[in-house]
Design a protein around this motif. Sequence first.
Motif, PDB file in Angstrom:
ATOM      1  N   ALA A 389       0.841  -1.206   0.000  1.00 51.80           N
ATOM      2  CA  ALA A 389       0.000   0.000   0.000  1.00 51.80           C
ATOM      3  C   ALA A 389       0.872   1.250   0.000  1.00 51.80           C
ATOM      4  CB  ALA A 389      -0.930  -0.009   1.205  1.00 51.80           C
ATOM      5  N   ILE A 390       2.007   1.172   0.688  1.00 54.27           N
ATOM      6  CA  ILE A 390       2.937   2.310   0.697  1.00 54.27           C
ATOM      7  C   ILE A 390       3.537   2.488  -0.694  1.00 54.27           C
ATOM      8  CG2 ILE A 390       5.082   3.222   1.684  1.00 54.27           C
ATOM      9  CD1 ILE A 390       4.456   1.717   4.249  1.00 54.27           C
ATOM     10  N   ARG A 391       3.866   1.375  -1.354  1.00 50.16           N
ATOM     11  CA  ARG A 391       4.401   1.459  -2.715  1.00 50.16           C
ATOM     12  C   ARG A 391       3.371   2.068  -3.665  1.00 50.16           C
ATOM     13  NH1 ARG A 391       5.526  -2.812  -5.592  1.00 50.16           N
ATOM     14  NH2 ARG A 391       7.230  -1.831  -6.739  1.00 50.16           N
ATOM     15  N   GLU A 392       2.114   1.670  -3.508  1.00 50.67           N
ATOM     16  CA  GLU A 392       1.053   2.219  -4.350  1.00 50.67           C
ATOM     17  C   GLU A 392       0.905   3.717  -4.121  1.00 50.67           C
ATOM     18  OE1 GLU A 392      -0.837   1.049  -6.836  1.00 50.67           O
ATOM     19  OE2 GLU A 392       0.518  -0.666  -6.752  1.00 50.67           O
ATOM     20  N   PHE A 393       1.042   4.118  -2.862  1.00 53.68           N
ATOM     21  CA  PHE A 393       0.977   5.546  -2.524  1.00 53.68           C
ATOM     22  C   PHE A 393       2.101   6.299  -3.244  1.00 53.68           C
ATOM     23  CE2 PHE A 393       2.532   9.042   0.133  1.00 53.68           C
ATOM     24  CZ  PHE A 393       1.379   9.786   0.311  1.00 53.68           C
ATOM     25  N   ALA A 394       3.312   5.744  -3.189  1.00 53.76           N
ATOM     26  CA  ALA A 394       4.460   6.387  -3.838  1.00 53.76           C
ATOM     27  C   ALA A 394       4.297   6.416  -5.351  1.00 53.76           C
ATOM     28  CB  ALA A 394       5.746   5.654  -3.456  1.00 53.76           C
ATOM     29  N   ARG A 395       3.695   5.353  -5.889  1.00 54.92           N
ATOM     30  CA  ARG A 395       3.510   5.260  -7.337  1.00 54.92           C
ATOM     31  C   ARG A 395       2.584   6.358  -7.859  1.00 54.92           C
ATOM     32  NH1 ARG A 395       2.385   0.291  -7.466  1.00 54.92           N
ATOM     33  NH2 ARG A 395       4.448  -0.493  -7.965  1.00 54.92           N
ATOM     34  N   GLY A 396       1.703   6.832  -7.004  1.00 56.21           N
ATOM     35  CA  GLY A 396       0.795   7.894  -7.406  1.00 56.21           C
ATOM     36  C   GLY A 396       1.453   9.257  -7.486  1.00 56.21           C
ATOM     37  N   ILE A 397       2.686   9.364  -6.993  1.00 57.79           N
ATOM     38  CA  ILE A 397       3.383  10.657  -6.952  1.00 57.79           C
ATOM     39  C   ILE A 397       4.666  10.635  -7.781  1.00 57.79           C
ATOM     40  CG2 ILE A 397       4.482  12.361  -5.435  1.00 57.79           C
ATOM     41  CD1 ILE A 397       2.694  11.309  -3.170  1.00 57.79           C
ATOM     42  N   LEU A 398       5.394   9.519  -7.725  1.00 56.40           N
ATOM     43  CA  LEU A 398       6.715   9.446  -8.339  1.00 56.40           C
ATOM     44  C   LEU A 398       6.682   8.870  -9.753  1.00 56.40           C
ATOM     45  CD1 LEU A 398       8.628   7.949  -5.283  1.00 56.40           C
ATOM     46  CD2 LEU A 398       8.936  10.269  -6.164  1.00 56.40           C
ATOM     47  N   THR A 399       7.696   9.224 -10.525  1.00 56.48           N
ATOM     48  CA  THR A 399       7.945   8.552 -11.801  1.00 56.48           C
ATOM     49  C   THR A 399       8.185   7.076 -11.506  1.00 56.48           C
ATOM     50  OG1 THR A 399       9.004  10.564 -12.615  1.00 56.48           O
ATOM     51  CG2 THR A 399       9.470   8.513 -13.813  1.00 56.48           C
ATOM     52  N   PRO A 400       7.680   6.159 -12.344  1.00 57.59           N
ATOM     53  CA  PRO A 400       7.754   4.721 -12.026  1.00 57.59           C
ATOM     54  C   PRO A 400       9.123   4.212 -11.609  1.00 57.59           C
ATOM     55  CG  PRO A 400       6.302   5.053 -13.897  1.00 57.59           C
ATOM     56  CD  PRO A 400       6.888   6.403 -13.576  1.00 57.59           C
ATOM     57  N   TYR A 401      10.205   4.646 -12.289  1.00 54.03           N
ATOM     58  CA  TYR A 401      11.511   4.079 -11.953  1.00 54.03           C
ATOM     59  C   TYR A 401      12.025   4.543 -10.592  1.00 54.03           C
ATOM     60  CZ  TYR A 401      13.646   8.487 -13.652  1.00 54.03           C
ATOM     61  OH  TYR A 401      14.003   9.800 -13.835  1.00 54.03           O
ATOM     62  N   LYS A 402      11.367   5.556  -9.996  1.00 47.06           N
ATOM     63  CA  LYS A 402      11.780   6.032  -8.682  1.00 47.06           C
ATOM     64  C   LYS A 402      11.059   5.326  -7.533  1.00 47.06           C
ATOM     65  CE  LYS A 402      12.849  10.704 -10.392  1.00 47.06           C
ATOM     66  NZ  LYS A 402      12.556  12.151 -10.258  1.00 47.06           N
ATOM     67  N   VAL A 403      10.010   4.594  -7.858  1.00 44.06           N
ATOM     68  CA  VAL A 403       9.238   3.907  -6.814  1.00 44.06           C
ATOM     69  C   VAL A 403      10.070   2.749  -6.256  1.00 44.06           C
ATOM     70  CG1 VAL A 403       7.146   2.576  -6.331  1.00 44.06           C
ATOM     71  CG2 VAL A 403       7.062   4.523  -7.911  1.00 44.06           C
ATOM     72  N   PRO A 404      10.204   2.644  -4.923  1.00 39.92           N
ATOM     73  CA  PRO A 404      10.986   1.540  -4.346  1.00 39.92           C
ATOM     74  C   PRO A 404      10.485   0.182  -4.806  1.00 39.92           C
ATOM     75  CG  PRO A 404      10.479   3.168  -2.662  1.00 39.92           C
ATOM     76  CD  PRO A 404       9.690   3.552  -3.879  1.00 39.92           C
ATOM     77  N   ARG A 405      11.414  -0.653  -5.255  1.00 43.75           N
ATOM     78  CA  ARG A 405      11.045  -2.010  -5.649  1.00 43.75           C
ATOM     79  C   ARG A 405      10.683  -2.849  -4.429  1.00 43.75           C
ATOM     80  NH1 ARG A 405      12.815  -3.691 -10.661  1.00 43.75           N
ATOM     81  NH2 ARG A 405      11.551  -5.530 -10.173  1.00 43.75           N
ATOM     82  N   ARG A 406      11.383  -2.561  -3.313  1.00 42.83           N
ATOM     83  CA  ARG A 406      11.105  -3.269  -2.063  1.00 42.83           C
ATOM     84  C   ARG A 406      11.107  -2.278  -0.909  1.00 42.83           C
ATOM     85  NH1 ARG A 406      15.491  -7.955  -1.829  1.00 42.83           N
ATOM     86  NH2 ARG A 406      16.738  -6.408  -2.954  1.00 42.83           N
ATOM     87  N   ILE A 407      10.290  -2.557   0.093  1.00 41.10           N
ATOM     88  CA  ILE A 407      10.228  -1.723   1.299  1.00 41.10           C
ATOM     89  C   ILE A 407      10.382  -2.629   2.515  1.00 41.10           C
ATOM     90  CG2 ILE A 407       8.793  -0.223   2.722  1.00 41.10           C
ATOM     91  CD1 ILE A 407       7.546   0.893   0.217  1.00 41.10           C
ATOM     92  N   PHE A 408      11.315  -2.270   3.397  1.00 47.57           N
ATOM     93  CA  PHE A 408      11.553  -3.017   4.622  1.00 47.57           C
ATOM     94  C   PHE A 408      11.101  -2.169   5.814  1.00 47.57           C
ATOM     95  CE2 PHE A 408      14.508  -4.634   1.518  1.00 47.57           C
ATOM     96  CZ  PHE A 408      14.557  -6.004   1.757  1.00 47.57           C
ATOM     97  N   VAL A 409      10.378  -2.780   6.732  1.00 47.44           N
ATOM     98  CA  VAL A 409       9.962  -2.084   7.953  1.00 47.44           C
ATOM     99  C   VAL A 409      11.024  -2.337   9.021  1.00 47.44           C
ATOM    100  CG1 VAL A 409       8.221  -1.907   9.753  1.00 47.44           C
ATOM    101  CG2 VAL A 409       7.520  -2.310   7.384  1.00 47.44           C
ATOM    102  N   VAL A 410      11.549  -1.256   9.617  1.00 48.64           N
ATOM    103  CA  VAL A 410      12.578  -1.359  10.657  1.00 48.64           C
ATOM    104  C   VAL A 410      12.131  -0.597  11.894  1.00 48.64           C
ATOM    105  CG1 VAL A 410      14.446  -1.621   8.985  1.00 48.64           C
ATOM    106  CG2 VAL A 410      13.811   0.663   9.766  1.00 48.64           C
ATOM    107  N   ASP A 411      12.751  -0.936  13.013  1.00 52.60           N
ATOM    108  CA  ASP A 411      12.385  -0.267  14.276  1.00 52.60           C
ATOM    109  C   ASP A 411      12.928   1.146  14.338  1.00 52.60           C
ATOM    110  OD1 ASP A 411      11.026  -2.520  15.190  1.00 52.60           O
ATOM    111  OD2 ASP A 411      12.833  -3.382  16.100  1.00 52.60           O
ATOM    112  N   GLU A 412      14.143   1.346  13.799  1.00 54.45           N
ATOM    113  CA  GLU A 412      14.762   2.670  13.799  1.00 54.45           C
ATOM    114  C   GLU A 412      15.804   2.746  12.709  1.00 54.45           C
ATOM    115  OE1 GLU A 412      16.627   3.248  17.553  1.00 54.45           O
ATOM    116  OE2 GLU A 412      18.043   1.597  17.307  1.00 54.45           O
TER     117      GLU A 412
END
Length: 438
Positions: A389-412
């Motif tokens: 869902a975060i990637r989809e959010f980014a895709r609505g704003i960024l040029t496609p090649y700038k959208v992260p291919r992967r997203i990792f959730v970290v504590d800090e």
Amino acid sequence: MWSKVVETVQQFPADLAVSSLISVDVTTAMPLMTRLALRLPVKKAREARDALTTKVRGALSWESILASAPLPATHPRPQTDDLAIIQYTSGTTGTPKGAALTHRNLLANAAQAQAWVPSITRGNGCVVYAVLPMFHAYGLTLCLTFAMSMGARLVLFPKFDPDLVLEVTKKHPATLLPLVPPIAERLLSASKEKGIPLTGTQVAISGAMALAHELVVPFEQASGGYLVEGYGLSECSPVLMANPVAENRVAGTVGLPLPGTECRVVDPENPTEDVPAGSAGELVVRGPQVFSGYYGKPEETDAVFVDGWFRTGDIVTIDEAGFVRIVDRIKELIITGGFNVAPTEVEGVLRQHPDVEDAAVVGLPSDHSGEEVVAAVVIDGGKDVDVEAIREFARGILTPYKVPRRIFVVDELPTSLIGKVLRRQVREKLISLTSSDG
């Protein structure tokens, strides 16, 4: 402009509106039999026609311009030091800026490219393939300006399609084929799969990302020509150096400076001081292809010039023979598929998501695109969140090649004493995580 993009430009907002557009239908320049084939009432012809052209409203046609009276000899014409294009780039600092390139810059770089390949025949015997986008400085110079300066046959492709390239190769093999490693890989794979040889492809020049020797050998065996690596930046029109089209090229390097290009290796912390010969340092350059500054941004321009030398932001070594090897980048730009991505821009978008408290964006090694854009995010309040869902959010704003291919959730995220996110540590951590996953 190409008829397929006219409507897109017409939809620009008022502050970017273009008052006069000239539309070019590329099919009108095709051979008669090809034009007739495109008009056939069959699905394949219709799909090919739709990919090449479309009906246009509210724009002048190129044919009408050609039919009009010629300009009088007294009509003002561009001078060599006039602005030719504003090439937008993330530069060395991450914020998009317009590199102001003059006609002299572009003409000089085309002439330098000619000198780099003196064996290439001028005129009708020269065939240049345009498989790269021409809004990118690499495609603009090597696929267009160079081709025109050589009087070459320029083969335009609406997009890179291995099957389409191979069909053209049957009749008109490329004298010069500018590409990036992923294109070379796909072309070689398709050639083997379809049984259509690359024979006759004389010189392929690769840029934008590292070229693996493991790709060079089979490509050259298949083509009977050369595949060599070069290097440049948008601010330099863009080509600065390339390996010789000869047996004395050096694998793992980006070659030798083009004629008229001067290079130094300096201390990044004190760019007026050269480092000892053979040591690693920041590459600074000057030459007729180097721009004079960023459009409307004098402070940013001053930041990248030292005593008339342009700071590339790349750490290199130069051996005794003059071959340049890229060691690292000072700048934290990600180069994916030949395009620059500024981490700060992507991070700013990710932080706009209501569940994202903080984000760090880095480039991880990729076999297909050099690097891929990857993000580490801290979730607000430890909520459960769907990273897609975060990637989809980014895709609505960024040029496609700038959208992260992967997203990792970290504590800090690791930070410096002043609170700056340490992207290098983030990158090392993500590489470790992905390696353990494998």
